[in-house]
Write a protein that holds these residues in place. Structure first.
Motif, short mmCIF file in Angstrom:
data_model
loop_
_atom_site.label_atom_id
_atom_site.label_comp_id
_atom_site.label_asym_id
_atom_site.label_seq_id
_atom_site.Cartn_x
_atom_site.Cartn_y
_atom_site.Cartn_z
N SER A 128 0.69 -1.16 -0.06
CA SER A 128 -0.03 0.13 -0.10
C SER A 128 0.72 1.18 -0.07
O SER A 128 0.47 2.16 -0.64
N ILE A 129 1.87 1.22 0.66
CA ILE A 129 3.17 2.18 0.71
C ILE A 129 3.55 2.57 -0.69
O ILE A 129 3.58 3.49 -1.36
N MET A 130 3.74 1.62 -1.38
CA MET A 130 4.19 1.50 -2.69
C MET A 130 3.46 2.07 -3.64
O MET A 130 3.58 3.17 -4.46
N LEU A 184 11.99 2.04 2.30
CA LEU A 184 12.31 1.43 1.22
C LEU A 184 11.14 1.07 0.70
O LEU A 184 11.33 0.93 -0.63
N ALA A 185 10.10 0.88 0.78
CA ALA A 185 8.89 0.47 0.31
C ALA A 185 8.41 1.72 -0.56
O ALA A 185 8.09 1.54 -1.81
N ALA A 186 8.49 3.00 -0.03
CA ALA A 186 8.17 4.11 -0.92
C ALA A 186 9.05 4.37 -1.98
O ALA A 186 8.48 4.69 -3.16
N ILE A 187 10.30 4.23 -1.60
CA ILE A 187 11.29 4.10 -2.86
C ILE A 187 11.23 3.08 -4.09
O ILE A 187 11.19 3.42 -4.99
N ALA A 188 10.71 1.90 -3.43
CA ALA A 188 10.41 0.82 -4.46
C ALA A 188 9.07 1.29 -5.19
O ALA A 188 9.08 0.92 -6.39
N GLY A 189 8.16 1.74 -4.73
CA GLY A 189 7.09 2.35 -5.12
C GLY A 189 7.30 3.16 -6.48
O GLY A 189 6.73 3.31 -7.45
N ILE A 190 8.35 4.15 -6.28
CA ILE A 190 8.55 5.08 -7.17
C ILE A 190 9.28 4.56 -8.41
O ILE A 190 8.96 4.77 -9.44
N VAL A 191 10.23 3.40 -7.95
CA VAL A 191 11.10 2.79 -9.04
C VAL A 191 9.90 1.82 -9.64
O VAL A 191 10.03 2.08 -11.01
N LEU A 192 8.94 1.29 -9.03
CA LEU A 192 7.94 0.41 -9.84
C LEU A 192 7.09 1.31 -10.76
O LEU A 192 6.80 0.74 -11.96
N GLY A 193 6.87 2.41 -10.21
CA GLY A 193 5.98 3.40 -10.92
C GLY A 193 6.81 3.56 -12.13
O GLY A 193 6.10 3.95 -13.21
N GLY A 194 7.88 3.87 -12.00
CA GLY A 194 8.72 4.39 -13.36
C GLY A 194 8.72 3.35 -14.30
O GLY A 194 8.85 3.58 -15.64
N GLN A 244 0.69 -4.55 -6.08
CA GLN A 244 -0.28 -5.56 -5.59
C GLN A 244 0.42 -6.94 -5.38
O GLN A 244 1.10 -7.28 -6.09
N GLY A 245 0.44 -7.36 -4.16
CA GLY A 245 1.06 -8.77 -3.72
C GLY A 245 2.33 -8.74 -3.15
O GLY A 245 2.97 -9.81 -2.82
N PHE A 246 3.00 -7.59 -3.38
CA PHE A 246 4.41 -7.29 -2.82
C PHE A 246 4.46 -7.64 -1.34
O PHE A 246 5.78 -7.93 -0.99
N GLU A 247 3.65 -7.60 -0.66
CA GLU A 247 3.53 -7.69 0.73
C GLU A 247 3.77 -9.08 1.32
O GLU A 247 4.67 -9.34 2.00
N LEU A 248 3.23 -9.91 0.56
CA LEU A 248 3.40 -11.49 0.71
C LEU A 248 4.62 -11.99 0.17
O LEU A 248 5.50 -12.81 0.43
N ASP A 249 5.00 -11.56 -1.21
CA ASP A 249 6.15 -11.86 -1.97
C ASP A 249 7.50 -11.36 -1.01
O ASP A 249 8.38 -12.25 -1.19
N SER A 250 7.33 -10.06 -0.46
CA SER A 250 8.49 -9.80 0.29
C SER A 250 8.67 -10.55 1.35
O SER A 250 10.02 -10.76 1.84
N ILE A 251 7.79 -10.99 2.09
CA ILE A 251 7.86 -11.74 3.11
C ILE A 251 8.37 -13.28 2.97
O ILE A 251 9.39 -13.71 3.51
N VAL A 252 7.74 -13.77 1.71
CA VAL A 252 8.36 -15.08 1.34
C VAL A 252 9.94 -15.10 0.81
O VAL A 252 10.73 -15.91 1.21
N ALA A 253 10.08 -13.85 0.25
CA ALA A 253 11.53 -13.75 -0.23
C ALA A 253 12.52 -13.57 0.71
O ALA A 253 13.59 -14.37 0.88
N ALA A 254 11.98 -12.81 2.18
CA ALA A 254 13.10 -12.85 3.06
C ALA A 254 13.13 -14.01 3.92
O ALA A 254 14.28 -14.44 4.27
N VAL A 255 11.90 -14.70 3.90
CA VAL A 255 12.17 -16.09 4.59
C VAL A 255 12.92 -17.19 3.89
O VAL A 255 13.74 -17.84 4.31
N ILE A 256 12.71 -17.28 2.77
CA ILE A 256 13.51 -18.42 1.89
C ILE A 256 14.82 -17.95 1.69
O ILE A 256 15.79 -18.59 1.63
N GLY A 257 15.21 -16.58 1.94
CA GLY A 257 16.36 -16.02 1.94
C GLY A 257 17.18 -16.17 3.39
O GLY A 257 18.28 -15.52 3.44
N GLY A 258 16.52 -16.54 4.19
CA GLY A 258 17.21 -16.97 5.53
C GLY A 258 16.93 -16.40 6.81
O GLY A 258 17.23 -16.76 7.82
N ALA A 259 15.68 -15.36 6.54
CA ALA A 259 15.10 -14.68 7.92
C ALA A 259 14.23 -15.68 8.50
O ALA A 259 13.35 -16.22 8.02
#
Length: 327
Positions: free
Chosen positions: A89-91, A237-247, A258-273
């Motif tokens: 939503s911030i993005m 960082l989400a705001a910066i990402a939103g600008i980049v994605l908007g560009g 849309q969907g980045f909230e869950l994708d970012s959680i999954v990415a962080a977790v499979i990355g070791g968090a």
């Protein structure tokens, strides 16, 4: 006489096996996601030769950068034992802000400043709710997500019009000698956050707070400030990402991110968090984001229907988790 039967003799063979297993487990724990990413690249190139083309790799990086930037912030929050559902939503809100100004250079600076303020304020509210009011991270960030969505729809009347300024479109979608420009944005933030997390006392405190807040309090750490700081960083960082994605998208609507909230959680977790907090790395988070986007890219290249794409993406997530999050 069988030397193995001598009383008190240590079974060096068994110890050796245990030592080897320990080394393998340690290697998998530290580098499993990178090995999996390399294998996935090789397999993708084998089943879809166009995957390794310069044009496709450039497009893949362009698409991966926004998710990777969000994942860095999400990983920080997860390291402290929380999660942030408000990032998408911030993005979208930051991207909508990008369409509300003209394309003059001074307006681009205003867009970035306003977007960062929105992200920081949202993160601050999230952090205060979690620390001062003891609201669960899920409910606190879900509430922020909903409020931002409502404000955004009220501001745009449900249908934002216009595109991003030219300079932001260049940052979000252009390449220089085949290298995406937005990759520079990712590198800057990844290096800064990576140094803070892995090379400073503050980074160690993130881990300690996430691992055991009682211990952190006994050590005299400002636990609330650390947690709030993680949410503020995630929002920015989400705001910066939103600008980049908007560009990258050029034409903005209310569903950007849309969907980045869950994708970012999954990415962080499979990355070791660890969702329980206390563990995670920035390189691992970036690799997790790359795995997700690579999986989506290759299923498109081989022409699978949308249903199969979703299933295959889920399989990739499970395999990556098995390789890295087993600990």
């Amino acid at each position: 006489m069988n030397v193995d039967s001598i009383p008190g003799r240590v079974d060096t063979t068994a110890k050796g096996r245990q030592s080897n297993i320990g080394r393998i487990a340690k290697f998998t724990s530290q580098y499993g996601i990178f090995v999996f990413l390399l294998v996935l690249i090789i397999v993708s190139g084998a089943i879809a030769p166009s995957f390794l083309s310069g044009q496709n790799l450039s497009n893949l990086v362009l698409e991966t950068v926004p998710l990777a930037i969000v994942t860095i912030g999400q990983a920080l929050v997860i390291m402290t034992g929380g999660l942030d559902l408000s990032v998408a939503s911030i993005m979208a809100t930051a991207a909508v802000v990008g369409t509300s100004f003209s394309g003059l250079p001074i307006d681009v600076a205003a867009i970035i400043a306003v977007a960062i303020v929105i992200g920081a304020v949202t993160g601050l509210v999230n952090g205060l709710l979690v620390t001062k009011r003891q609201v669960s991270p899920f409910l606190a960030t879900l509430a922020s997500m909903t409020v931002l969505q409502g404000l955004r729809f009220a501001y745009t009347k449900g249908a934002p019009s216009g595109g991003m300024p030219h300079l932001l479109r260049v940052v979000g979608s252009s390449t220089w000698h085949g290298i995406p420009v937005n990759l520079a944005v990712l590198i800057v933030f990844a290096v800064i956050v990576g140094i803070v997390v892995h090379r400073t006392v503050l980074g160690r405190r993130f881990m300690i707070v996430g691992g055991n807040r009682v211990t952190a309090q006994l050590l005299g750490y400002r636990v609330d400030a650390i947690v709030i700081g993680a949410y503020v960083a995630s929002g920015v960082l989400a705001a910066i990402a939103g600008i980049v994605l908007g560009g990258y998208a050029e034409i903005v609507d209310n569903q950007v991110g849309q969907g980045f909230e869950l994708d970012s959680i999954v990415a962080a977790v499979i990355g070791g968090a660890a969702l329980s907090g206390g563990r995670g790395t920035i390189p691992g988070a970036l690799a997790g984001a790359a795995v997700l986007m690579l999986a989506s890219n290759v299923v498109v290249l081989i022409g699978l229907p949308i249903q199969a794409q979703i299933v295959l993406k889920g399989v990739v997530i499970v395999l990556a988790a098995a390789c890295y999050v087993q600990r």
